[in-house]
Design a protein around this motif. Structure first.
Motif, short mmCIF file in Angstrom:
data_model
loop_
_atom_site.label_atom_id
_atom_site.label_comp_id
_atom_site.label_asym_id
_atom_site.label_seq_id
_atom_site.Cartn_x
_atom_site.Cartn_y
_atom_site.Cartn_z
N ASN A 149 3.15 -3.20 14.11
CA ASN A 149 4.00 -2.04 13.85
C ASN A 149 5.35 -2.32 14.50
OD1 ASN A 149 4.21 1.32 15.16
ND2 ASN A 149 4.98 0.57 13.23
N PRO A 150 6.23 -3.08 13.82
CA PRO A 150 7.46 -3.54 14.45
C PRO A 150 8.53 -2.46 14.50
CG PRO A 150 7.45 -4.22 12.18
CD PRO A 150 6.12 -3.53 12.42
N PRO A 151 9.61 -2.68 15.27
CA PRO A 151 10.77 -1.78 15.20
C PRO A 151 11.30 -1.77 13.77
CG PRO A 151 11.00 -3.40 16.97
CD PRO A 151 9.83 -3.81 16.18
N TRP A 152 11.76 -0.60 13.31
CA TRP A 152 12.09 -0.49 11.89
C TRP A 152 13.57 -0.28 11.59
CZ3 TRP A 152 9.09 2.86 14.72
CH2 TRP A 152 9.57 4.14 14.94
N ILE A 153 14.42 -0.17 12.63
CA ILE A 153 15.86 0.01 12.41
C ILE A 153 16.58 -1.25 12.88
CG2 ILE A 153 17.90 1.40 12.87
CD1 ILE A 153 15.83 2.93 11.35
N SER A 199 14.04 13.40 5.95
CA SER A 199 13.19 14.28 5.16
C SER A 199 12.48 13.53 4.04
CB SER A 199 14.03 15.42 4.56
OG SER A 199 14.98 14.91 3.62
N ARG A 200 12.95 12.32 3.70
CA ARG A 200 12.32 11.53 2.64
C ARG A 200 11.59 10.30 3.18
NH1 ARG A 200 15.75 9.12 -0.85
NH2 ARG A 200 17.64 9.30 0.43
N GLU A 201 11.51 10.18 4.50
CA GLU A 201 10.91 8.99 5.11
C GLU A 201 9.43 8.84 4.77
OE1 GLU A 201 10.28 7.06 9.60
OE2 GLU A 201 11.12 9.07 9.36
N THR A 202 9.03 7.61 4.54
CA THR A 202 7.63 7.26 4.31
C THR A 202 7.25 6.12 5.25
OG1 THR A 202 7.72 7.88 1.97
CG2 THR A 202 5.97 6.36 2.62
N THR A 203 6.08 6.22 5.84
CA THR A 203 5.54 5.12 6.64
C THR A 203 4.40 4.47 5.85
OG1 THR A 203 6.09 6.25 8.70
CG2 THR A 203 4.48 4.47 8.83
N SER A 204 4.44 3.15 5.76
CA SER A 204 3.48 2.43 4.92
C SER A 204 2.71 1.38 5.71
CB SER A 204 4.20 1.74 3.75
OG SER A 204 4.93 2.67 2.97
N LEU A 205 1.46 1.19 5.32
CA LEU A 205 0.65 0.08 5.82
C LEU A 205 0.54 -0.90 4.66
CD1 LEU A 205 -2.57 0.12 7.95
CD2 LEU A 205 -2.46 -1.28 5.89
N TRP A 206 1.21 -2.06 4.82
CA TRP A 206 1.18 -3.12 3.83
C TRP A 206 0.06 -4.09 4.17
CZ3 TRP A 206 5.15 -3.71 -0.03
CH2 TRP A 206 6.20 -2.78 0.06
N ARG A 207 -0.87 -4.31 3.25
CA ARG A 207 -1.95 -5.28 3.44
C ARG A 207 -1.52 -6.62 2.84
NH1 ARG A 207 -6.57 -3.17 0.39
NH2 ARG A 207 -7.67 -4.98 1.30
N LEU A 208 -1.46 -7.64 3.71
CA LEU A 208 -0.95 -8.95 3.31
C LEU A 208 -2.01 -10.03 3.49
CD1 LEU A 208 2.47 -8.74 5.23
CD2 LEU A 208 2.01 -7.99 2.89
N ALA A 233 -6.74 -16.30 10.01
CA ALA A 233 -7.93 -17.07 9.71
C ALA A 233 -8.12 -17.15 8.20
CB ALA A 233 -9.14 -16.39 10.36
N PRO A 234 -8.88 -18.11 7.70
CA PRO A 234 -9.13 -18.18 6.25
C PRO A 234 -9.62 -16.83 5.72
CG PRO A 234 -9.96 -20.13 7.34
CD PRO A 234 -9.53 -19.21 8.43
N ASN A 235 -9.01 -16.40 4.62
CA ASN A 235 -9.33 -15.11 4.00
C ASN A 235 -8.99 -13.92 4.89
OD1 ASN A 235 -10.51 -16.39 1.67
ND2 ASN A 235 -12.33 -16.80 2.94
N GLY A 236 -8.18 -14.17 5.91
CA GLY A 236 -7.77 -13.09 6.82
C GLY A 236 -6.74 -12.16 6.19
N GLU A 237 -6.53 -11.06 6.86
CA GLU A 237 -5.63 -10.03 6.34
C GLU A 237 -4.71 -9.54 7.45
OE1 GLU A 237 -7.31 -7.35 3.38
OE2 GLU A 237 -6.59 -5.65 4.61
N ALA A 238 -3.45 -9.24 7.07
CA ALA A 238 -2.50 -8.68 8.03
C ALA A 238 -2.11 -7.28 7.58
CB ALA A 238 -1.26 -9.57 8.12
N TRP A 239 -1.94 -6.39 8.56
CA TRP A 239 -1.49 -5.04 8.29
C TRP A 239 -0.10 -4.87 8.90
CZ3 TRP A 239 -6.40 -1.83 10.00
CH2 TRP A 239 -7.45 -2.11 9.11
N LEU A 240 0.89 -4.74 8.06
CA LEU A 240 2.26 -4.49 8.50
C LEU A 240 2.52 -3.00 8.34
CD1 LEU A 240 5.12 -5.43 9.38
CD2 LEU A 240 5.61 -5.79 6.94
#
Length: 375
Positions: A267-271, A363-372, A303-310
């Motif tokens: 969950n990195p800094p976003w600005i 007011s329009r902000e969205t927070t997303s979890l990207w599966r990579l 790891a092989p077949n691993g997943e990242a959540w950004l």
């Protein structure tokens, strides 16, 4: 503690030259002109002195100093309405306004003696708050009253904690460490489908809240990393208090620990702009350095077949500081592919605050979890 924290501040008092160590969390240089003030100093006089760069070293009653600071705050002109400015221009002008306001209000100073005490009437015992924030060698020093009040507030946050429903327990943030009061990113990590793995990394752990969530969800081994010593100490204390020390290791390093994991969460800094204090590193990241470094090095730690959540907010996109295309290009260039995305909307108070200069974007902000995953 910042680089400027160990510099000196000098002034003349009762006919004698005095010096002390200068403490500034945001790295501000020590004021060149220091005036001694007390209960007889009016808010108008104090505000005028502060606006021309003269610092006010307080020698009166502590509660009166707080009242003076409040009165000075009321004299700061409100941020200008900028209807014709672009979102990016509005953001940068607002940051400039915040910096000027902080500079003026930071001119009201107090002195801590060698016992980490304030020699002021009706002064509270600040020893615990200052020692938690700056360490056992913090005093003697001179610092702004605003900074001291921030330490006192952080001490109360640390004592009472922030309840996290996903943990059914509280996280206790330390001074200078981002508090998990914005619960949407915690909910995303709590609800995302967990890949089959016995090892996970939590990159940029901060308070340790996401590492604790992963452990509670059943991941057998979690390595939580952060480059900030305060965050590392905070995360270790929280993990220990929550009873996950046998499953979560907290490591001080920049981005990745050695090895690979089947799940990597960040969950990195976003600005993408410069932070002005330690705690702002959780929100502001010049040039998106951490995000880019995380993505470019990610394949080497999955790891092989691993997943990242950004987990990232789109506020910078709404402010026109970056584009969605830049994020997608960085993901593709790193040899990664998007296998899913979950969105949620923040619920913090600024979302509904129409007086906020950045309200239209918030007011329009969205927070997303990207599966990579690696291609």
């Amino acid at each position: 503690m910042t680089e400027n924290a160990a510099s000196s501040i000098a002034w003349t008092e009762d006919g004698s030259d005095r010096t002390s160590r200068w403490q500034s969390e945001n790295g501000a240089p020590p004021p060149r002109v220091v005036r001694i003030v007390n209960d007889s100093t009016t808010a108008d006089v104090a505000y005028k002195m502060a606006t021309i760069g003269e610092a006010l070293l307080w020698r009166g009653d502590f509660n009166n100093a707080r009242q003076l600071l409040s009165a000075m705050t009321r004299r700061v002109p409100a941020a200008k309405h900028m209807p014709d400015a672009s979102p990016a221009e509005r953001f940068h002008l607002h940051r400039q306004y915040q910096a000027r306001r902080a500079r003026v209000l930071g001119m009201l100073l107090v002195e801590l003696d060698s016992d980490v005490r304030l020699g002021l009437g009706r002064a509270p015992d600040v020893t615990a708050a200052v020692t938690e924030a700056l360490g056992p060698d913090a005093a003697p020093c001179v610092l702004s009253l605003r900074e001291l009040l921030g330490m006192i507030g952080a001490h109360e946050w640390r004592r009472t904690g922030v309840f996290v429903p996903a943990l059914d327990a509280s996280i206790h943030p330390h001074y200078g460490v981002f508090s998990p009061v914005r619960g949407e990113y915690v909910r995303l990590v709590t609800d995302a489908p967990l890949p089959v793995t016995d090892r996970a990394f939590d990159i940029g752990t901060g308070s340790g809240v996401l590492a604790a969530v992963l452990a509670r969800r059943g991941v057998a081994s979690v390595v939580a990393t952060d480059k900030d010593p305060r965050s590392v100490a905070c995360a270790r204390a929280n993990i220990e208090a929550l009873g996950y020390a046998d499953r979560v290791e907290v490591v001080q390093t920049d981005i990745f620990p050695p090895g690979r994991a089947g799940l990597i969460v960040c969950n990195p800094p976003w600005i993408p702009t410069k932070p002005t204090s330690g705690i702002e590193h959780a929100v502001y990241d010049p040039g998106s350095r951490m995000l880019k470094s995380f993505l470019s090095r990610l394949r080497g730690h999955l790891a092989p077949n691993g997943e990242a959540w950004l987990v990232v907010s789109d506020l910078a996109e709404l402010l026109e500081l970056v584009t969605r295309a830049e994020l997608l290009t960085a993901i593709d260039a790193a040899g990664l592919t998007v296998v899913g995305r979950t969105d949620t909307t923040p619920t913090h108070s600024r979302v509904t605050d129409s007086t906020d200069v950045l309200h239209e974007a918030r007011s329009r902000e969205t927070t997303s979890l990207w599966r990579l995953r690696a291609r």
